[in-house]
Design a protein around this motif. Structure first.
Motif, PDB file in Angstrom:
ATOM      1  N   ILE A  26      -0.388   5.889  -3.102  1.00  0.00           N
ATOM      2  CA  ILE A  26      -1.534   5.137  -2.605  1.00  0.00           C
ATOM      3  C   ILE A  26      -2.123   4.323  -3.757  1.00  0.00           C
ATOM      4  O   ILE A  26      -2.597   4.884  -4.749  1.00  0.00           O
ATOM      5  N   VAL A  27      -2.100   2.997  -3.632  1.00  0.00           N
ATOM      6  CA  VAL A  27      -2.620   2.124  -4.685  1.00  0.00           C
ATOM      7  C   VAL A  27      -3.895   1.400  -4.245  1.00  0.00           C
ATOM      8  O   VAL A  27      -4.585   0.799  -5.077  1.00  0.00           O
ATOM      9  N   LYS A  28      -4.204   1.468  -2.969  1.00  0.00           N
ATOM     10  CA  LYS A  28      -5.467   0.941  -2.455  1.00  0.00           C
ATOM     11  C   LYS A  28      -5.888   1.829  -1.300  1.00  0.00           C
ATOM     12  O   LYS A  28      -5.067   2.177  -0.441  1.00  0.00           O
ATOM     13  N   ARG A  29      -7.160   2.180  -1.276  1.00  0.00           N
ATOM     14  CA  ARG A  29      -7.646   3.084  -0.233  1.00  0.00           C
ATOM     15  C   ARG A  29      -9.087   2.738   0.096  1.00  0.00           C
ATOM     16  O   ARG A  29      -9.896   2.496  -0.800  1.00  0.00           O
ATOM     17  N   GLY A  30      -9.393   2.685   1.374  1.00  0.00           N
ATOM     18  CA  GLY A  30     -10.746   2.347   1.788  1.00  0.00           C
ATOM     19  C   GLY A  30     -11.189   0.988   1.299  1.00  0.00           C
ATOM     20  O   GLY A  30     -12.375   0.762   1.047  1.00  0.00           O
ATOM     21  N   GLY A  31     -10.235   0.081   1.138  1.00  0.00           N
ATOM     22  CA  GLY A  31     -10.558  -1.272   0.693  1.00  0.00           C
ATOM     23  C   GLY A  31     -10.689  -1.432  -0.798  1.00  0.00           C
ATOM     24  O   GLY A  31     -10.986  -2.529  -1.281  1.00  0.00           O
ATOM     25  N   GLU A  32     -10.437  -0.370  -1.582  1.00  0.00           N
ATOM     26  CA  GLU A  32     -10.608  -0.419  -3.028  1.00  0.00           C
ATOM     27  C   GLU A  32      -9.292  -0.101  -3.734  1.00  0.00           C
ATOM     28  O   GLU A  32      -8.629   0.885  -3.407  1.00  0.00           O
ATOM     29  N   LEU A  33      -8.941  -0.927  -4.718  1.00  0.00           N
ATOM     30  CA  LEU A  33      -7.777  -0.637  -5.542  1.00  0.00           C
ATOM     31  C   LEU A  33      -8.026   0.609  -6.379  1.00  0.00           C
ATOM     32  O   LEU A  33      -9.148   0.870  -6.823  1.00  0.00           O
ATOM     33  N   ILE A  34      -6.970   1.369  -6.601  1.00  0.00           N
ATOM     34  CA  ILE A  34      -7.073   2.614  -7.356  1.00  0.00           C
ATOM     35  C   ILE A  34      -6.508   2.411  -8.762  1.00  0.00           C
ATOM     36  O   ILE A  34      -5.409   1.885  -8.935  1.00  0.00           O
ATOM     37  N   GLY A  35      -7.282   2.813  -9.760  1.00  0.00           N
ATOM     38  CA  GLY A  35      -6.794   2.769 -11.131  1.00  0.00           C
ATOM     39  C   GLY A  35      -6.790   1.402 -11.773  1.00  0.00           C
ATOM     40  O   GLY A  35      -6.117   1.205 -12.794  1.00  0.00           O
ATOM     41  N   VAL A  36      -7.521   0.449 -11.209  1.00  0.00           N
ATOM     42  CA  VAL A  36      -7.592  -0.897 -11.772  1.00  0.00           C
ATOM     43  C   VAL A  36      -9.048  -1.206 -12.106  1.00  0.00           C
ATOM     44  O   VAL A  36      -9.921  -1.141 -11.228  1.00  0.00           O
ATOM     45  N   ASP A  37      -9.322  -1.520 -13.362  1.00  0.00           N
ATOM     46  CA  ASP A  37     -10.674  -1.891 -13.786  1.00  0.00           C
ATOM     47  C   ASP A  37     -10.845  -3.384 -13.556  1.00  0.00           C
ATOM     48  O   ASP A  37     -10.519  -4.212 -14.415  1.00  0.00           O
TER      49      ASP A  37
END
Length: 439
Positions: free
Chosen positions: A396-407
């Motif tokens: 999962i790299v995006k969840r609930g409309g938000e990218l994960i692990g990206v500043d």
């Protein structure tokens, strides 16, 4: 344990897999293990897809990603103006670190809108360090990428050594980043150089991508020239293809070539009408690409919409039945694209055994609700803001409309610094006044 995508409308795309009005997708060890109306998977992490469309990730088969920091400035440019601005004015002032940040920004933006696979046609390769920077950005970015290295762009110099060096840097053919060769082709160099580039690519086990188009009034026959030297096969992708003769399309089809069409850029920049319908008539399944973000939006939704609307308009004007449907266009953007970049056995459809590159698209937003004809809704009305969840190889790299692990804040700041430095060095105003008078 795996991941269970539960209760969405599943659009498998693969003709062997039926669409499910309500279905589940089970992901285990990064791959799709089962697709069914209901799956019992105790212990699996559940992604609730109720009210969402579940589709394969999009595949962009041609993008010059390094240009992302200059998004929008070329909205009014013709092709000669783009070439003068980006390659004559901007590119000479791009340092390797600028290529890195532009590529990273563009790749993350594409992923956010559901483009899980992107072929980065990198032609800001003036030094080995520039190529290294582009590859490093793709390796650092989440998502699946094909590093299409444009070695020797702008020179007649042999590209073999650089292609081989970069081939050694790409970590195998089974990872999330693979490699292709962006060859100069008959429009940018002589045929002997083209033949040498293609030969090198084949020796290195690389697919080939090459730009070809014939503008009004020109008599070039680039595909015929390559065919005459035995340079066409099913590992060749032609980018654009506007204005090619009918017999050249037949040559491409006979050889098993693929084509990457950039409908927005081709229309804006004066290439001519996108050749979607002519490619289909010749027996070639087109694929879709954004091309460059200084001139066009970076998402696949708007690209699909343009492709469908333009071709149906052309068909009507010519008094012939419509030559494609919304399903065709969604296939161009997924399974056909995956095949064109050499990943058709890996991604592009929701098929058991393939890697789980998936997009969950919300339908509760009023721009899409109610999604009575799901594929029609995607192609005619969807947009990046509806992309709720993205998986790449089961992660999962995006969840609930938000990218994960990206500043994103840090990414934006670095991009702004890069843009400001290049603009100052090139003498480009950043107040919206940069126009053809500046190049």
């Amino acid at each position: 344990m795996g991941i269970l995508v539960r209760g969405g409308t599943v659009l498998g795309i693969d003709q062997a897999t039926s669409d499910l009005p309500r279905g589940d997708v089970l992901v285990e060890d990064g791959r799709i293990s089962e697709v069914s109306e209901r799956i019992d998977a105790p212990g699996a992490e559940v992604l609730d897809a109720t009210g969402m469309l579940v589709l394969p990730g999009f595949v962009d088969t041609h993008r010059h990603t390094w240009q992302a920091v200059f998004r929008g400035i070329g909205a009014d440019w013709t092709f000669p103006e783009y070439r003068s601005a980006m390659h004559g004015t901007v590119r000479p002032h791009c340092r390797p670190e600028d290529v890195y940040i532009g590529t990273l920004l563009g790749r993350v933006e594409a992923l956010q809108s559901g483009i899980t696979t992107l072929l980065d046609w990198c032609h800001c390769t003036d030094t080995p360090e520039h190529g290294d920077a582009a590859l490093d950005a793709l390796l650092d970015a989440p998502g699946r990428s094909v590093f299409c290295y444009g070695a020797g762009i702008g020179t007649p110099d042999p590209a073999a050594a650089e292609l081989a060096r970069m081939r050694d840097r790409v970590p195998g053919d089974d990872g999330l980043v693979t490699m292709a060769a962006g060859v100069r082709g008959p429009l940018l160099t002589d045929l002997d150089t083209t033949a040498a580039d293609v030969t090198t690519a084949r020796e290195l086990g690389l697919r080939v991508s090459v730009h070809v188009h014939v503008l009004a009034g020109e008599a070039d026959r680039p595909v015929a020239a390559m065919a005459g030297r035995g340079l066409l096969d099913d590992r060749t992708t032609f980018v654009h293809g506007n204005g090619l003769a009918d017999d050249e399309l037949a040559m491409m089809a006979d050889a098993g070539c693929s084509v990457s069409i950039s409908p927005d850029v081709e229309l804006k920049m004066g290439f001519g009408w996108p050749e979607t319908g002519r490619m289909l008539a010749a027996g070639i399944r087109p694929t879709l690409s954004i091309d460059d973000c200084p001139s066009a939006g970076g998402d696949m939704f708007s690209t699909m919409r343009t492709a469908l609307s333009v071709q149906r308009g052309l068909d009507t004007a010519q008094g012939v039945p419509p030559s494609l449907t919304a399903r065709d266009v969604l296939e161009f953007a997924t399974l056909d694209g995956a095949r064109a970049v050499g990943l058709g056995d890996r991604v592009g459809s929701i098929t058991p055994g393939k890697q789980a590159d998936l997009v969950l698209l919300r339908t509760d937003d009023l721009t899409l609700f109610p999604a009575n004809h799901p594929i029609g809704a995607i192609v005619s009305a969807a947009h990046p803001g509806l992309v709720d969840t993205v998986l790449v190889a089961g992660k999962i790299v995006k969840r609930g409309g938000e990218l994960i692990g990206v500043d994103l804040d840090a990414l934006r700041e670095r991009a702004l610094r890069s843009r400001a430095r290049i603009a100052a060095a090139a003498g480009i105003p950043l107040d919206g006044s940069w126009s053809i008078q500046h190049f």
